[in-house]
Design an enzyme around this catalytic site. Structure first.
Site, PDB file in Angstrom:
ATOM      1  N   GLN B 102       0.797  -1.226   0.000  1.00  0.00           N
ATOM      2  CA  GLN B 102       0.000   0.000   0.000  1.00  0.00           C
ATOM      3  C   GLN B 102       0.832   1.280   0.000  1.00  0.00           C
ATOM      4  OE1 GLN B 102      -3.326  -0.005  -0.470  1.00  0.00           O
ATOM      5  NE2 GLN B 102      -3.089  -2.215  -0.683  1.00  0.00           N
ATOM      6  N   GLY B 103       2.147   1.154   0.234  1.00  0.00           N
ATOM      7  CA  GLY B 103       2.989   2.354   0.280  1.00  0.00           C
ATOM      8  C   GLY B 103       3.247   2.932  -1.086  1.00  0.00           C
ATOM      9  N   CYS B 104       3.825   4.155  -1.102  1.00  0.00           N
ATOM     10  CA  CYS B 104       4.121   4.822  -2.363  1.00  0.00           C
ATOM     11  C   CYS B 104       5.543   4.572  -2.842  1.00  0.00           C
ATOM     12  CB  CYS B 104       3.907   6.323  -2.237  1.00  0.00           C
ATOM     13  SG  CYS B 104       2.203   6.803  -2.468  1.00  0.00           S
ATOM     14  N   VAL B 105       6.397   4.068  -1.960  1.00  0.00           N
ATOM     15  CA  VAL B 105       7.777   3.816  -2.410  1.00  0.00           C
ATOM     16  C   VAL B 105       8.161   2.342  -2.196  1.00  0.00           C
ATOM     17  CG1 VAL B 105       8.712   6.132  -2.122  1.00  0.00           C
ATOM     18  CG2 VAL B 105       8.692   4.586  -0.190  1.00  0.00           C
TER      19      VAL B 105
END
Lengths: 159, 105
Positions: B102-105
């Protein structure tokens, strides 16, 4: 899963034109995120955005504390020496918790992920820079015509 | 909730085929999930990543980011992209039996 109504994005070319921490990071996060989705990504650094790939400067980028209303610091306080460094270190700590790396490591990460990094020729000439000034991940110095050539067939994002 | 059968075991999956319960996962299922992701043969390199994800989850309660795989797992980022083309974080998490990162990185 992508919406079947639309064709998935296959390629993005992101222009980074600002040299503050908050000016550089969104472009890097978007390029990295593109690669994570299997999307081809290019980064084109221009004007003060070039600071992000200049070896001597890249790890010294700061958050702008003046003229930035969203910081919720009155501009008069923003000019106090050390304010920008303080805000930068606070923000870096928060980003580290999310595993967003310091700039040098981030550049390495997007490069290892397959992003191509380019420096803008006009800016390089204006600031009297050469390839030696840039970090090793920099592919080449290109003019705007070449940028459009490289960006062909994809989306262009200006930051 | 849809379900799928891998290595003779029927498990709950989400709409994108990620396992809903990572405890349902067994090593025998990994090659079959990998095939769905276009990876026909799980090499030692793949297993190294899968085992690190499983182990790191035990330790932190989260699946590792690409950065953590490099810094804590010793998995070079370029190698990760070669092993799991077109989506290293998503694909490795899926094959290791976890939900979509779910993270962006």
């Amino acid at each position: 899963m992508s919406d079947a109504k639309y064709e998935a994005i296959k390629k993005v070319s992101i222009v980074v034109s600002k040299g503050s921490l908050e000016g550089v990071y969104p472009g890097l996060i978007m390029a990295n995120g593109a690669r994570m989705e299997g999307i081809e990504a290019n980064l084109f650094f221009t004007f003060f955005g070039l600071e992000a790939i200049i070896k001597k400067r890249m790890n010294k980028l700061k958050v702008a504390t003046v003229g930035n209303p969203a910081m919720h610091i009155p501009s008069l306080l923003g000019i106090i020496p050390g304010m920008s460094a303080f805000a930068t270190s606070k923000m870096m700590k928060e980003m580290d918790k999310l595993d967003i790396p310091p700039l040098g490591e981030f550049i390495e990460m997007v490069f290892d992920a397959g992003t191509k990094l380019y420096a803008c020729k006009a800016t390089v000439d204006m600031f009297h820079l050469s390839m030696d000034d840039f970090c090793e991940q920099t592919d080449s110095i290109i003019n705007v015509g070449k940028f459009y050539e490289i960006a062909a067939g994809g989306q262009i994002i200006f930051t | 909730m849809p379900s799928k059968t891998f290595a003779g075991k029927t498990v709950e999956v989400d709409n994108e085929g990620f396992l809903v319960n990572h405890d349902d996962w067994t090593e025998e299922m990994a090659p079959e999930i990998a095939k769905e992701e276009g990876i026909d043969n799980l090499t030692e390199g793949h297993w190294n990543v899968i085992r690190f994800i499983r182990k790191d989850y035990q330790k932190t309660g989260q699946i590792p980011t690409i950065r953590r795989m490099k810094n804590a797992g010793g998995i070079p980022t370029n190698e990760l992209y070669e092993l799991f083309p077109q989506g290293p974080a998503k694909k490795s998490a899926k094959i290791a039996g976890f939900g979509k990162p779910q993270g962006c990185v």
